[in-house]
Design a protein around this motif. Structure first.
Motif, short mmCIF file in Angstrom:
data_model
loop_
_atom_site.label_atom_id
_atom_site.label_comp_id
_atom_site.label_asym_id
_atom_site.label_seq_id
_atom_site.Cartn_x
_atom_site.Cartn_y
_atom_site.Cartn_z
N HIS A 43 27.74 2.16 13.95
CA HIS A 43 26.99 1.11 15.01
C HIS A 43 25.65 1.58 15.07
CE1 HIS A 43 27.33 -1.21 18.72
NE2 HIS A 43 26.47 -0.38 19.17
N ARG A 102 24.67 -3.47 15.44
CA ARG A 102 25.39 -3.69 13.98
C ARG A 102 26.11 -2.45 13.20
NH1 ARG A 102 23.27 -8.82 12.59
NH2 ARG A 102 22.73 -10.17 14.55
N CYS A 130 27.08 -3.94 7.75
CA CYS A 130 27.32 -5.33 7.75
C CYS A 130 26.78 -6.29 6.85
CB CYS A 130 26.55 -5.58 9.41
SG CYS A 130 25.06 -5.57 9.41
N GLN A 131 25.80 -6.00 6.09
CA GLN A 131 25.20 -6.76 4.95
C GLN A 131 25.81 -6.40 3.74
OE1 GLN A 131 23.35 -9.62 5.64
NE2 GLN A 131 24.12 -9.22 7.75
N CYS A 173 21.28 1.39 7.43
CA CYS A 173 21.66 0.29 7.91
C CYS A 173 21.37 -0.86 7.24
CB CYS A 173 21.19 0.22 9.33
SG CYS A 173 21.86 -1.37 9.96
N MET A 180 21.42 -4.07 7.57
CA MET A 180 20.81 -4.95 8.26
C MET A 180 19.33 -5.06 8.29
SD MET A 180 22.01 -7.62 10.01
CE MET A 180 21.03 -9.04 10.45
#
Ligand code: FES
Length: 124
Positions: free
Chosen positions: A47, A53, A57-58, A72, A74
């Motif tokens: 998280h 996100r 996530c991507q 991350c 994102m």
């Protein structure tokens, strides 16, 4: 005695960069990442504090291209894999939520009282 939950085995983590598991923490469903880092096992709630996100996530990875930092996918914020500390200026005083682990005889247990394992949902 502390409650402990088997979340992975060391054999599961061999040859993969991380394992994503579905968990419930404080009655909220989320996911966590588990990986080996410098000879120790680490786990964090998946998280990103920037915009809430999952780190993957991507893209199907939580590491940067050199494999030295958590990243991350994102917006590219990076984190120290050892401490979870955010190394990007916008969130420099924050860190990923770590999960206490214990490794015994090839089993990796989580010692967080309010965590439930839902499923193992991704090896990357
Ligand atoms: S949501 Fe993670 S860097 Fe923006």
């Amino acid at each position: 005695m502390k409650e402990k939950i088997l979340i992975a085995t060391t054999a599961q983590l061999q040859g993969i960069s991380y394992l994503r598991i579905a968990v419930e923490l404080n009655r909220r469903q989320t996911s966590a990442i588990v990986f080996s880092w410098k000879g120790k096992y680490r786990a964090y709630i998946n998280h990103c504090m920037h915009m809430q996100r999952p780190l993957d996530c991507q893209e199907d990875t939580v590491f940067d291209k050199d494999g030295k930092l958590l990243r991350c996918s994102m917006h590219g914020f990076v984190f120290d894999p050892e401490s979870g500390e955010c190394l990007s200026p916008v969130c420099s005083d924050q860190r990923l939520q770590s999960l206490k682990l214990q490794e015994t005889d090839g089993n990796i247990y989580c010692l967080e009282k309010r965590l439930k394992l839902i499923s193992t949902d991704g090896e990357q």
